[in-house]
Design a protein around this motif. Structure first.
Motif, short mmCIF file in Angstrom:
data_model
loop_
_atom_site.label_atom_id
_atom_site.label_comp_id
_atom_site.label_asym_id
_atom_site.label_seq_id
_atom_site.Cartn_x
_atom_site.Cartn_y
_atom_site.Cartn_z
N SER A 114 3.50 -23.36 -1.20
CA SER A 114 3.29 -22.40 -0.11
C SER A 114 2.81 -21.08 -0.70
O SER A 114 3.17 -20.73 -1.83
CB SER A 114 4.58 -22.20 0.71
OG SER A 114 5.64 -21.93 -0.15
N ARG A 133 -4.41 -23.51 4.16
CA ARG A 133 -4.41 -24.61 5.13
C ARG A 133 -5.63 -24.54 6.02
O ARG A 133 -6.18 -23.46 6.22
CB ARG A 133 -3.20 -24.48 6.06
CG ARG A 133 -1.89 -24.59 5.36
CD ARG A 133 -0.78 -24.22 6.33
NE ARG A 133 0.43 -24.86 5.92
CZ ARG A 133 1.22 -25.58 6.70
NH1 ARG A 133 0.95 -25.69 7.99
NH2 ARG A 133 2.29 -26.16 6.24
N VAL A 248 0.43 -19.49 -5.34
CA VAL A 248 1.11 -20.52 -4.54
C VAL A 248 2.34 -20.94 -5.32
O VAL A 248 2.29 -21.04 -6.54
CB VAL A 248 0.16 -21.73 -4.33
CG1 VAL A 248 0.89 -22.91 -3.74
CG2 VAL A 248 -1.01 -21.34 -3.41
N ARG A 251 6.95 -25.66 -2.81
CA ARG A 251 7.68 -25.47 -1.55
C ARG A 251 9.03 -26.17 -1.65
O ARG A 251 9.14 -27.39 -1.45
CB ARG A 251 6.83 -26.04 -0.41
CG ARG A 251 7.27 -25.55 0.93
CD ARG A 251 6.27 -25.83 2.00
NE ARG A 251 6.95 -25.85 3.29
CZ ARG A 251 6.36 -26.13 4.44
NH1 ARG A 251 5.07 -26.42 4.46
NH2 ARG A 251 7.04 -26.14 5.56
#
Ligand SMILES: Cc1cc2nc3c(=O)[nH]c(=O)nc-3n(C[C@H](O)[C@H](O)[C@H](O)COP(=O)(O)OP(=O)(O)OC[C@H]3O[C@@H](n4cnc5c(N)ncnc54)[C@H](O)[C@@H]3O)c2cc1C
Length: 448
Positions: A114, A133, A248, A251
């Motif tokens: 994420s 995304r 990033v 997650r």
């Protein structure tokens, strides 16, 4: 409500890793229920292509990772647009946002990464976006369409995602400034020289690059919109849009209090198994074996996620399979400049040998130690980088011919016969399509 019919194989994440696993489970001939959960509402698509969606409106149908009937054909149940909110590792259940609970026998965590979002003033303003995304690309495209005039954008972070977003924005006619905290852009995947070539090509496309600084604050226009970005040296960059691309992270929200072994990502063994029985992990969320460094590391690239997923899927289905290991590997072509890098790009000390050549905008560099290739950076002419990558992956001793690796006329013929005969001409882009045989004798090594 717990669904009584047990999902045998439950996969969280419908992307490179999740699809690799589902395919491998079916290829191993296993008939049990396979369910894939994703909080994105789409069938699996190529994430790297979101920049093309933004730049030129590439439709989802031309971004799909597998044909539209993939799930039906493979008898895979899907729960797209649903979020897994809790995993109970003792009871072997997953609770969804809808309140429904699914039971599992084997679980794969393929939840990816994420975006890291800094807690700076103004981060919640309209016109601030991340870019990981398809929905991000759609939201940015909507903003550009609505704004009408030429948008000024500040991209915070000059890594792969920031530069991908920049190229797409420039193609859409935006005026872009990249703000990078380190001294050069793409600093984790390129060496100094290749970063400089990339900076030159971006500057040629009209992109302003500010290095060595970061954003302190995003300024408001007084009605929830963005009016600029204030830097740590007090400078103010007027803009209407901000893309946050500072990195990033794995997650990990579903496993944070599970006791599962985590370093920077979920630690897996060569079978992609985690420290919890019957729970596997792959892709950007996992820390798997890196063959260049000989240890587990995060290597957040698509082919590694897919191959790790395949390995996990085979093991979940009861077929012994081993992940041979991946490494960092990137192929860039921003504004027409082709660059490939893999493994180590800058040696940590002078015990490594650096072979290089540069002329007419062509740059080739190979890092060697004890006869082994440990990294490469090719820019301008990347044609032979696939051979070098495979020599590195196959741990071929190059001592006898290392000087030829960076020359113009290097090719298969430069290699000793016993080496070139062993199928070394596979470019990195094709690594994704290398698959293990369906029927496994004893043990499969993924990535061969
Ligand atoms: C802009 C961009 C450009 C890139 N370019 C390249 C490139 O050129 N080459 C390359 O090799 N790699 C590239 N990458 C990286 C590559 O896309 C990733 O390495 C790869 O997608 C990782 O796959 P994955 O299966 O681990 O997870 P992801 O692709 O991150 O997918 C994980 C999925 O799981 C879902 N999920 C997570 N948690 C939950 C939950 N609790 N409930 C339900 N669903 C959940 C997520 O929504 C997501 O759909 C790029 C990435 C980006 C963002």
């Amino acid at each position: 409500m717990v669904e009584t019919k047990k999902t045998k194989y439950l996969i969280i994440g419908n992307s490179a890793g999740g699809i690799g696993a589902a395919e491998a489970i079916r290829e191993a001939g296993k008939a049990g229920i396979v369910t894939i959960i994703s909080d994105e509402p789409y069938p699996a698509y190529s994430r790297p292509l979101i920049s093309e969606h933004l730049a030129e409106g590439r439709p989802l149908e031309r971004m799909l990772f597998r044909p539209p009937d993939f799930y039906e054909k493979n008898n895979i149940r899907t729960r797209f647009g649903e979020k897994a909110v809790q995993v109970n590792f003792n009871q072997r259940t997953v609770r969804l946002g809808s309140g429904r609970t699914l039971a599992w026998q084997k679980l794969l965590l393929a939840s990816g990464g994420s975006p890291i979002v800094p807690r700076i003033e103004g981060i919640g303003l309209k016109g601030v976006f991340t870019f990981t995304r398809l929905d991000d690309a759609k939201a940015i495209a909507r903003f550009l369409n609505q704004y009408g005039r030429r948008v000024r954008a500040v991209v915070i972070g000059g890594g792969l995602i920031g530069v991908s977003a920049t190229e797409a924005l420039v193609k859409r006619g935006a005026e872009v400034t990249i703000v990078e905290m380190k001294e050069r852009i793409l600093n984790t995947i390129l060496d100094e020289e290749a970063s400089a070539l990339e900076e030159k090509v971006l500057a040629g496309a009209g992109v302003d690059i500010i290095t060595g600084h970061t954003a302190d604050r995003i300024d408001s226009d007084g009605s929830y919109g963005v009016s600029g970005v204030s830097l740590d040296d007090g400078r103010r960059m007027p803009c209407e849009m901000v893309i946050v691309a500072i990195g990033v992270q794995p997650r990990l929200e579903l496993v944070s209090d599970s006791g599962i072994k985590i370093n920077r990502g979920i630690v897996v063994d060569r079978r992609m198994a985690t420290s919890i029985p019957d729970v596997y992990a792959c892709g950007d969320v996992a820390e798997a074996y890196d063959f260049v460094y000989g240890e587990n590391r995060l290597t957040p690239v698509w082919p590694n996620a897919y191959l790790g997923g395949r390995t996990a899927g085979l093991n979940m289905a009861g077929t012994k399979a081993e992940y041979r290991g991946g490494t960092a590997m990137n192929s860039l072509s921003y504004f027409g400049l082709n660059i490939v890098s893999a493994g180590m790009v800058t040696p940590p000390d002078d015990s490594y040998e650096v072979l290089s050549q540069r002329h007419n905008g062509i740059y080739r560099k190979v890092i060697v130690k004890d006869g082994q290739i440990l990294g490469l950076v090719f820019a301008g002419d990347i044609e032979k980088s696939g051979i070098i990558y495979n020599l590195m992956k196959d741990r071929v001793n190059v001592e006898g011919f290392k000087k030829a690796l960076v020359t113009d006329d290097f090719g298969l013929a430069s290699l000793p016969e016993e080496i070139w005969q062993a199928r070394l001409a596979i470019p990195p882009s094709e690594v994704t399509s290398i698959v293990a045989p369906v029927e496994q004798p004893e043990k499969v090594v993924i990535g061969e």
